[in-house]
Design a protein around this motif. Structure first.
Motif, PDB file in Angstrom:
ATOM      1  N   LEU A  72       0.858  -1.173   0.000  1.00 49.27           N
ATOM      2  CA  LEU A  72       0.000   0.000   0.000  1.00 49.27           C
ATOM      3  C   LEU A  72       0.897   1.226   0.000  1.00 49.27           C
ATOM      4  O   LEU A  72       1.802   1.340   0.839  1.00 49.27           O
ATOM      5  N   TYR A  73       0.674   2.130  -0.953  1.00 49.48           N
ATOM      6  CA  TYR A  73       1.393   3.394  -0.991  1.00 49.48           C
ATOM      7  C   TYR A  73       0.509   4.442  -0.345  1.00 49.48           C
ATOM      8  O   TYR A  73      -0.608   4.696  -0.788  1.00 49.48           O
ATOM      9  N   GLN A  74       1.008   5.019   0.740  1.00 42.82           N
ATOM     10  CA  GLN A  74       0.216   5.952   1.524  1.00 42.82           C
ATOM     11  C   GLN A  74       1.144   6.967   2.168  1.00 42.82           C
ATOM     12  O   GLN A  74       2.140   6.594   2.790  1.00 42.82           O
ATOM     13  N   GLN A  75       0.843   8.218   2.027  1.00 43.83           N
ATOM     14  CA  GLN A  75       1.620   9.305   2.617  1.00 43.83           C
ATOM     15  C   GLN A  75       3.110   9.203   2.294  1.00 43.83           C
ATOM     16  O   GLN A  75       3.975   9.381   3.141  1.00 43.83           O
ATOM     17  N   GLY A  76       3.417   8.876   1.035  1.00 43.64           N
ATOM     18  CA  GLY A  76       4.798   8.836   0.572  1.00 43.64           C
ATOM     19  C   GLY A  76       5.585   7.611   0.974  1.00 43.64           C
ATOM     20  O   GLY A  76       6.785   7.560   0.756  1.00 43.64           O
ATOM     21  N   GLN A  77       4.927   6.601   1.562  1.00 37.80           N
ATOM     22  CA  GLN A  77       5.632   5.396   1.999  1.00 37.80           C
ATOM     23  C   GLN A  77       4.888   4.144   1.536  1.00 37.80           C
ATOM     24  O   GLN A  77       3.669   4.146   1.373  1.00 37.80           O
ATOM     25  N   TYR A  78       5.665   3.064   1.373  1.00 39.45           N
ATOM     26  CA  TYR A  78       5.106   1.764   1.025  1.00 39.45           C
ATOM     27  C   TYR A  78       5.045   0.892   2.273  1.00 39.45           C
ATOM     28  O   TYR A  78       5.989   0.850   3.051  1.00 39.45           O
ATOM     29  N   GLN A  79       3.935   0.201   2.440  1.00 42.31           N
ATOM     30  CA  GLN A  79       3.776  -0.722   3.556  1.00 42.31           C
ATOM     31  C   GLN A  79       3.244  -2.039   2.996  1.00 42.31           C
ATOM     32  O   GLN A  79       2.229  -2.061   2.299  1.00 42.31           O
TER      33      GLN A  79
END
Length: 83
Positions: A72-79
Motif C-alpha cells: 500500500l502506498y500511503q503518505q509517501g511510503q510503502y507498507q
C-alpha cells in the motif's frame, strides 16, 4: 494519491495480471517497482486503486495468478500488506 502495487516476478507475469484485471473491468498500470521493495532484478508491478483490491485479488486468483507481494502506498511510503 493512495494505491496498491502488486509485485510480479517478471514483465510477462505482470502483463498476464493486467489482462486478467482488464477482463474484470479493473484499470491498472504496469511499471518498474522502486528498488527498495524487491531484490528481484526483473520484477515488475501492477498499480491499482485502493478501492478495488478485493476485486483485484478475486480476478487474479480466478486466473491462477499469484502476486509476489502487495504494498500500500500511503503518505509517501510503502507498507506491505497480506493478500
Amino acid at each position: 494519491m493512495e494505491h496498491y502495487i502488486i509485485l510480479a516476478r517478471s514483465v510477462t507475469y505482470a502483463q498476464r495480471m493486467q489482462k486478467s484485471l482488464s477482463r474484470a473491468g479493473i484499470r491498472c498500470q504496469i511499471f518498474r517497482p522502486p528498488r527498495d521493495l524487491t531484490d528481484l532484478g526483473c520484477a515488475y508491478a501492477v498499480r491499482v486503486a485502493v478501492s478495488v483490491l478485493p476485486e483485484v485479488l478475486t480476478a487474479l486468483h480466478r486466473d491462477g495468478l499469484n502476486p509476489v507481494q502487495i504494498f500500500l502506498y500511503q503518505q509517501g511510503q510503502y507498507q506491505e500488506v497480506e493478500a
